[in-house]
Design a protein around this motif. Structure first.
Motif, mmCIF file in Angstrom:
data_model
loop_
_atom_site.group_PDB
_atom_site.id
_atom_site.type_symbol
_atom_site.label_atom_id
_atom_site.label_comp_id
_atom_site.label_asym_id
_atom_site.label_seq_id
_atom_site.Cartn_x
_atom_site.Cartn_y
_atom_site.Cartn_z
ATOM 1 N N GLU B 57 -3.712 21.301 9.154
ATOM 2 C CA GLU B 57 -2.686 21.606 10.154
ATOM 3 C C GLU B 57 -2.417 23.106 10.119
ATOM 4 O OE1 GLU B 57 -0.074 17.542 10.348
ATOM 5 O OE2 GLU B 57 0.234 18.791 8.576
ATOM 6 N N GLY B 58 -2.715 23.779 11.222
ATOM 7 C CA GLY B 58 -2.554 25.236 11.246
ATOM 8 C C GLY B 58 -1.485 25.714 12.209
ATOM 9 N N CYS B 59 -0.921 24.800 12.986
ATOM 10 C CA CYS B 59 0.114 25.219 13.933
ATOM 11 C C CYS B 59 0.911 23.983 14.281
ATOM 12 C CB CYS B 59 -0.489 25.838 15.191
ATOM 13 S SG CYS B 59 -1.391 24.685 16.238
ATOM 14 N N CYS B 62 -0.655 22.703 19.220
ATOM 15 C CA CYS B 62 -1.913 22.365 19.866
ATOM 16 C C CYS B 62 -2.768 23.595 20.140
ATOM 17 C CB CYS B 62 -1.629 21.652 21.189
ATOM 18 S SG CYS B 62 -2.583 20.166 21.398
ATOM 19 N N GLU B 63 -2.631 24.632 19.329
ATOM 20 C CA GLU B 63 -3.281 25.892 19.639
ATOM 21 C C GLU B 63 -4.404 26.277 18.689
ATOM 22 O OE1 GLU B 63 -2.965 28.565 21.960
ATOM 23 O OE2 GLU B 63 -2.185 26.896 23.123
ATOM 24 N N CYS B 64 -4.586 25.597 17.560
ATOM 25 C CA CYS B 64 -5.543 26.128 16.588
ATOM 26 C C CYS B 64 -6.751 25.235 16.356
ATOM 27 C CB CYS B 64 -4.850 26.426 15.261
ATOM 28 S SG CYS B 64 -4.528 24.969 14.254
ATOM 29 N N GLY B 65 -6.647 23.947 16.564
ATOM 30 C CA GLY B 65 -7.809 23.059 16.410
ATOM 31 C C GLY B 65 -8.142 22.668 14.985
ATOM 32 N N CYS B 67 -6.773 20.600 13.226
ATOM 33 C CA CYS B 67 -6.487 19.180 13.030
ATOM 34 C C CYS B 67 -7.419 18.282 13.844
ATOM 35 C CB CYS B 67 -5.054 18.910 13.455
ATOM 36 S SG CYS B 67 -4.838 19.256 15.210
ATOM 37 N N CYS B 79 -2.627 16.671 15.539
ATOM 38 C CA CYS B 79 -1.224 17.053 15.339
ATOM 39 C C CYS B 79 -0.381 16.667 16.536
ATOM 40 C CB CYS B 79 -1.093 18.556 15.087
ATOM 41 S SG CYS B 79 -1.409 19.585 16.532
HETATM 42 S S1 FES Z 1 -2.649 21.841 13.895
HETATM 43 FE FE1 FES Z 1 -3.104 23.408 15.288
HETATM 44 S S2 FES Z 1 -3.883 22.295 16.972
HETATM 45 FE FE2 FES Z 1 -3.232 20.747 15.632
#
Ligand code: FES
Ligand code: FES
Lengths: 781, 180
Positions: B57-59, B62-65, B67, B79
């Motif tokens: 989980e990076g954000c 829905c912006e980093c991918g 997850c 996420c």
């Molecule tokens: S955690 Fe970044 S898109 Fe889902």
């Protein structure tokens, strides 16, 4: 330049598969947020949410009353310790005054993250708002409100001039720049303004703390485990022997995870709750709270030249946004001065540089702090200088750059350096001078960055079966540098690197080291590992000498065997020697990287010395970018970047190319899209990935890299220098010069967003002469 | 001035707990029956209830991918997907890519090309790349870029990741188009 200096193209890079790779591609490797401990609670912070205010009431009782909340702590619950490098201006939790929106007021531990958030929100915070300091120039006025009322009330180390909102003031003075300007043929003045930006590792930071008796173990996503440990010790008043910091796999850092962050908050919270506690940051927290982001800067620079384009003097005034607390930024003013001076021969220099307190998020070491902005300004200015004397930008640089044996702008004499080779290789690779469509151009940027000599130790042991372990304080933040340590040891001992395991990122077992900061993993940890491996090699040679009835000095260790020099048939397996040692004197080594002093300067006087007025084993580089600009929309696209780097010997080509490519990509982001905007209330307006845009795979330019591997005195293992920060430095400069070449003028704001490029095309950037003055005097054409 | 509201854009937990539902999920071919709140996202359930922490989980937007997982073969940001929406459907995570002894060709190639540095984006990248190659076994450079454009990587500069996907496509025999 010899043929040997032209390196293999990147297509021929030998494969080097990293030892931590399988963990990372299968998902089995654990990062800090992946850790779960029995009874573990979730932590949330309550933030100030206001940029400057006097606290009148902070009531945590409503939070404590919520079922499932185990602990709520504030400044009242931890020792009253002020800390930070240089100026001890900060506490773990705000007390009396808050100075930026992301300042922590309280920490909550509860059964779930949702419950912890609910409790944090229930805390009652009342305050009297104070005037904010958000403009760097206004901050200098006598009438400006102060971020800190009295700096001298803090413990200050070093004797840097400071006062008012000036945290540190550094200068470089060589010769008489004013007099040189008076008699110069051409004088060009420019102003450049860079916005703050962020490291944005894809892993948001996380901390887990667990107490056992009076000892605490902290798992944390830090780049610098010993700094994190020392921070916990200092602020919670614990001896180093009772604090263990372990770094699981680290999901990137780029300087943003340097220093000491929330390890002490979570250790204190865990102690109060009587349970292990985990903190995991949201992306919003990652943007607003840590005291590590890239600083905004205002750069006014004036350069005086002879009619033939020889630089005779540079004068500059630099303002660097420190934000609310000093963090590790005390050297930024001096570092910025060096990058605005640039790697040029300049006989007369006057640069004044000030680090200014504001009510913004604190600045700190993000990947080559101050350098990309300073380089961008210096290099855009350099193209303006070339234009003013009618020279091609490349030719102008040829006439003025520093070469081996030259004296640089701060009075340092350079030993063997490869800047001119970098300039020629990158520009040739890019096809400098070739015909391009009229919406495209090439732009060049050159720069430099120092290496840092820091204390580092390493242990090594060889087991009875011939396998071995390195125990190092180094930290792997993705670069592959720690992986490379195995190669250094294997070379000394004569065994395959795959027979060596790494024990790293644990302060309880490893000797001290700087971790992953300042591109110094190999420079320092590498030298320590070599030292430890050499001790084992010496022991192996003695054992082999006995075994082979030869002289120890004649024993060669290679390919898993100890043999007699000149008689390869007289040999014994190293594993056999290891088995012998296992039942006698064990094979153990320890190494220390010796401290390296800063090179001396002559003929200059520098105010506010922070160790950055001369560069130890400096790295040099040149990037040339091909950029397409749509004049109607202002959208710029970077198509190719050609890079050449003098980082000394390249030990791990795959990792080196990886650093260049990642650094270029980050540089493209800084050039075009990455900038933090602030409201009048000093709060961030775009703390989210939706509004703070990183470059995606769709934006990725093709990158062509060459290394200039020349011998560097005072370098790291096998003549290597640092590399991780350098490629981030000149990319924005090269992109900016390409944009200027397409549209006919520089864009003087960083990032050079589509809107700003369009404004420059339309002439809308001009009216404010104080922010956009280019004056040619004397013999200008 | 009094401020008792949240300072974070994370929605404050509502006083009332969300309903708890029994959900059956099939993850990497294994059945999982879990009792979870209806507002739990899929990434959290994979990571916490199932211990599959390969999904990152990076954000929160829905912006980093990081997850990215496959839901019935389609890449989704887990996420931003409720776990209960996945009832009875097949989920594939990075842990489902490799067999017991062998890395998946994408895993092998991304390592060989140097497309892994910190590795935090890698699981999500692999899932997007896997989904791409399933539907388009011979993608062009441009199609690879489009297929992976929802995955941020801060470390690599992306070139080595594109190379890894292209190499995987090149070495994988393409099944002949089916007759029907
Ligand atoms: S955690 Fe970044 S898109 Fe889902
Ligand atoms: S490898 Fe670090 S984010 Fe991609």
């Amino acid at each position: 330049m010899t043929e040997a200096m032209v390196p293999a193209p990147s297509e021929d890079v030998p494969a080097f598969v990293r030892a931590d790779g399988p963990d990372k591609v299968t998902g089995s490797g654990r990062y800090t947020a992946d850790i779960t401990l029995t009874g573990m609670l979730a932590a949330k912070f309550r933030y100030a949410g206001v940029s400057h205010a006097r606290i009148t009431r902070l009531d945590v009782e409503p939070a404590r009353a919520i079922p499932g909340v185990f602990a709520v702590i504030t400044a009242d619950d931890v020792p009253d310790v002020e800390f930070s490098y240089g100026i001890a201006d900060r506490r773990l939790f705000a007390k009396d005054v808050v100075r930026f929106e992301g300042e922590v007021l309280a920490a909550v531990a509860a059964l779930t993250p949702e419950l912890a958030q609910q409790a944090a929100d229930a805390i009652i915070f009342e305050y009297d708002e104070l005037q904010v300091v958000t403009d760097l120039e206004a901050a200098l006025a006598d009438s400006s409100p102060l971020v800190h009322d009295d700096l001298d009330a803090y413990t200050i180390t070093g004797d840097t001039p400071h006062g008012g909102n000036v945290a540190t003031h550094s200068s470089i003075t060589v010769g008489d720049a004013g007099a040189a300007r008076e008699s110069a043929d051409v004088v060009v003045s420019s102003r450049y303004v860079a916005d703050a930006s962020h490291a944005v590792p894809i892993e948001p930071r996380a901390v887990v703390a667990q107490w056992e008796g009076d000892k605490v173990t902290v798992y944390t996503s830090t780049q610098v485990p010993f700094d994190a440990r020392n921070g916990v010790c200092e602020t919670l008043e614990l001896p180093a022997s009772r604090v263990r910091v372990i770094v699981p796999h680290l999901g990137g850092g780029f300087g943003g995870k340097c220093g000491f962050h929330y390890e002490a908050h979570i250790a204190a919270l865990s102690r109060a709750a009587g349970r292990p506690v985990k903190l995991v940051f949201s992306r919003w927290e990652e943007f607003v709270a840590p005291d590590r982001r890239r600083e905004g800067m205002i750069i006014d620079v004036t350069t005086s030249m002879a009619a033939d384009g020889t630089i005779v003097a540079r004068e500059a005034d630099i303002l660097v946004d420190n934000g609310a607390y000093i963090a590790d930024a005390s050297f930024f003013a001096q570092a910025a001065a060096m990058h605005v001076a640039g790697p040029y021969r300049i006989p007369n220099v006057r640069i004044d540089s000030k680090l200014i307190y504001t009510n913004h998020q604190p600045s700190g070491s993000v990947r080559a702090p101050t350098a990309p902005q300073g380089c961008w300004a210096s290099e855009l200015h350099t193209d303006e200088l070339a234009a003013a004397v009618g020279l091609d930008p490349l030719e102008f640089r040829r006439r003025n750059i520093v070469r081996t044996g030259d004296v640089g702008p701060s009075g340092q004499t350079y030993e063997e350096i490869g800047l001119e080779q970098c300039l020629e290789l990158a520009s040739t690779s890019a096809g400098w001078g070739r015909d391009l469509p009229d919406d495209e151009a090439l732009g060049v940027g050159i720069g430099w960055w120092p290496s840092f000599g820091a204390p580092a130790g390493a242990y090594m042991k060889m087991h009875g079966d011939g396998s071995a372990q390195i125990i190092t304080g180094a930290n792997e933040c993705g670069t592959g540098s720690v992986m490379t340590l195995r190669m250094l040891a294997a070379d000394e001992i004569g065994i395959d690197p795959s027979a060596i395991e790494l024990i790293y990122q644990d302060t309880a077992v490893a000797p001290v080291g700087p971790g992953a900061s300042g591109s110094q993993t190999l420079f320092n940890h590498g030298r320590a590992v070599e030292g430890a491996a050499r001790q084992i090699a010496d022991q192996l040679r003695d054992l082999a000498a006995d075994h082979l009835e030869a002289n120890a000095d004649d024993i060669v260790l290679a390919d898993g065997k100890a043999s007699v020099a000149g008689s390869p048939a007289i040999a014994v397996d190293i594993s056999e020697l290891a088995a012998t040692a296992a039942s006698g004197e064990l094979l153990l080594g320890k190494g220390n990287a010796e401290i390296r002093d800063w090179p001396t300067l002559s003929g200059s006087s520098c105010l506010g010395e922070q160790g950055f007025s001369s560069f130890l084993a400096p790295q040099f580089f040149c990037h040339v970018s091909r950029v397409r600009v749509d004049r109607d929309t202002g959208v710029a696209r970077v198509l190719e970047v050609h890079t050449a780097h003098d980082s000394g010997t390249i030990l791990n080509p795959m990792a080196a190319h990886g650093q260049i490519e990642g650094g270029v990509m980050m540089g493209v982001g800084q050039a075009l899209t990455e900038g933090t905007r602030h409201g009048d209330d000093a709060r961030q307006l775009n703390p989210a990935l939706l509004e703070y845009k990183l470059q995606t795979i769709a934006d990725a330019p093709s990158i062509h890299t060459q290394f200039v591997e020349i011998f560097t005195p005072n370098a790291g293992p096998k003549g290597s220098k640092g590399l991780a920060e350098a490629p981030n430095v000149p990319t924005a400069a090269s992109v900016g010069n390409a944009i200027a070449a397409v549209i006919g003028k520089p864009v003087r704001r960083l990032p050079m967003t589509a809107e700003r490029v369009w404004e420059a095309v339309e002439g809308l950037d001009q009216p404010d002469s104080s922010t956009d003055a280019t004056t040619y005097t004397g013999g200008a054409q | 001035m009094t401020d008792t509201t949240s300072t974070s854009p994370t929605p404050a937990a509502s006083g009332a707990a969300a309903d708890i539902n029994a959900v059956s999920l099939s993850v990497n071919g294994a059945p999982y029956n879990v009792a979870i709140a209806t507002d739990r996202n899929l990434s959290g359930v994979l990571r916490n209830e199932m211990g599959l922490t390969g999904t990152k989980e990076g954000c929160d937007d829905c912006e980093c991918g990081a997850c990215m997982v496959l839901l019935d073969g389609q890449p989704i940001n887990s996420c931003s997907y409720l776990a209960i929406q996945c009832q009875g459907r097949e989920i594939t995570t990075v842990e489902g890519l490799a067999s017991r002894d062998d890395l998946h060709p994408l895993q092998r190639n991304i390592l060989a090309a140097g497309g892994v540095q910190c590795g935090f984006c890698t699981p999500g990248m692999l899932m997007s790349a896997h989904a791409l190659l399933e539907t388009n076994p011979e993608p062009t450079q441009e199609e690879i870029r489009i297929g992976l454009s929802g995955n941020l990587c801060r470390c690599t500069g992306y070139a080595k990741i594109i190379e890894a996907v292209a190499n995987t496509a090149a070495e994988t025999p393409v099944a002949p188009p089916s007759a029907g």
